[in-house]
Scaffold this active site. Structure first.
Site: not given
Ligand code: AMP
Length: 281
Positions: A31, A34, A36-37
């Site tokens: 959650g 952003h 990236g997600h």
């Molecule tokens: P998280 O919510 O931080 O566990 O991230 C969920 C997924 O989003 C993971 O596979 C992360 O590697 C990916 N992720 C997080 N930040 C970025 C980003 N800036 N660019 C691309 N993928 C991302």
């Protein structure tokens, strides 16, 4: 977008879609979404007929002194972002729906998990592999999407899927950055204005690594120059900056053609990671 917190209901929905011939893709997240997600969900939307994103702040991957209590929770906004990026279903279990209180099983990858992030965050990858294994067993996808931002994590998950014959295709998506270069992260919102400025040294050090690699500088020297640049920045506490093999994470040989620069640093209470793949001259 359909939202469901029940593992059994989610399993049934995806099973139904696959029975009708859909290729199913899953995007696991914690959650606080952003861009990236969103890029992972968009990638899944392009490849797959049925796209599931999961939102679960997994307690087992946080250490005792880590930030689970202050981890941002922005569900309404997250659901809007999932919908806009093209998800069909969002799985939003709570902890009691994911973990039996008397659970006695977990999934552990050795070797790869003992370096870098695993060394600094004992038990972290055990929590990650166990929850991702559970999410794979609940969602039963054809493909799963992870970000290169968490470089070691996607390697660990690839290792787990190969070792355990999961037959799920792991897709690693590029790092999405802010306009000034900072890698997007749910944790960036904790940075003070001053630390936000200072954080730019991390991306600068990766760009330096790229230049030095292209100029034929030895890998150990590249890592040393990155470290020096970061350590020279007030208020940035370097944890590690290394240049390693892209699949084993052991220090890159001097005659290697490719590698990856990985770094971690703390600004105030906020720990950031970033990386850049390198091509050596
Ligand atoms: P998280 O919510 O931080 O566990 O991230 C969920 C997924 O989003 C993971 O596979 C992360 O590697 C990916 N992720 C997080 N930040 C970025 C980003 N800036 N660019 C691309 N993928 C991302």
């Amino acid at each position: 977008v359909e939202v469901n917190s029940s593992p059994n209901a989610v399993r049934a929905l995806i099973q139904q879609a696959r029975r009708e011939g859909a290729i199913a893709g899953v995007v696991p997240t914690m959650g606080a979404l952003h861009a990236g997600h969103a890029s992972l969900i968009e990638a899944a939307r392009k490849d797959c007929d049925y796209v599931v994103s999961t939102i679960f702040v997994n307690p087992t991957q946080f250490g005792p002194n880590e930030d689970i209590d202050r981890y941002p929770r922005t569900l309404d906004d997250d659901l809007q972002k999932c919908e806009a990026a093209g998800a069909d279903l969002v799985f939003t279990p709570d902890t009691s729906q994911m973990y039996l209180p008397d659970a006695e099983s977990d999934v552990r990858v050795t070797g790869l998990t003992q370096k870098l992030e695993g060394e600094r965050r004992p038990g972290h990858f055990d929590g990650v592999t166990t929850v991702v294994a559970k999410l794979f067993n609940i969602t039963v996808p054809d493909k799963a999407y992870f970000g290169q931002k968490d470089y070691q994590q996607q390697l660990v998950i690839r290792r787990m899927v190969m070792d355990l014959d999961w037959g799920i295709e792991i897709v690693t998506c590029p790092i999405i950055r802010e306009a000034d270069g900072l890698a997007m992260s749910s944790r960036n919102r904790y940075l003070s204005a001053e630390d936000r400025q200072r954080s730019l040294v991390l991306h600068r050090s990766l760009m330096l690594a790229e230049q030095l690699a292209a100029a034929g500088i030895r890998t150990a020297e590249i890592a040393a120059r990155m470290s020096r640049l970061i350590e020279a920045e007030d208020g940035v506490e370097l944890d590690y900056a290394v240049v390693v093999d892209r699949s084993t994470l052991v220090p890159a040989a001097d005659d290697a053609e490719t590698g990856v620069a990985l770094l971690a640093a703390k600004l105030g209470k906020t720990r950031l990671i970033d990386n850049q793949e390198l091509r050596f001259r």
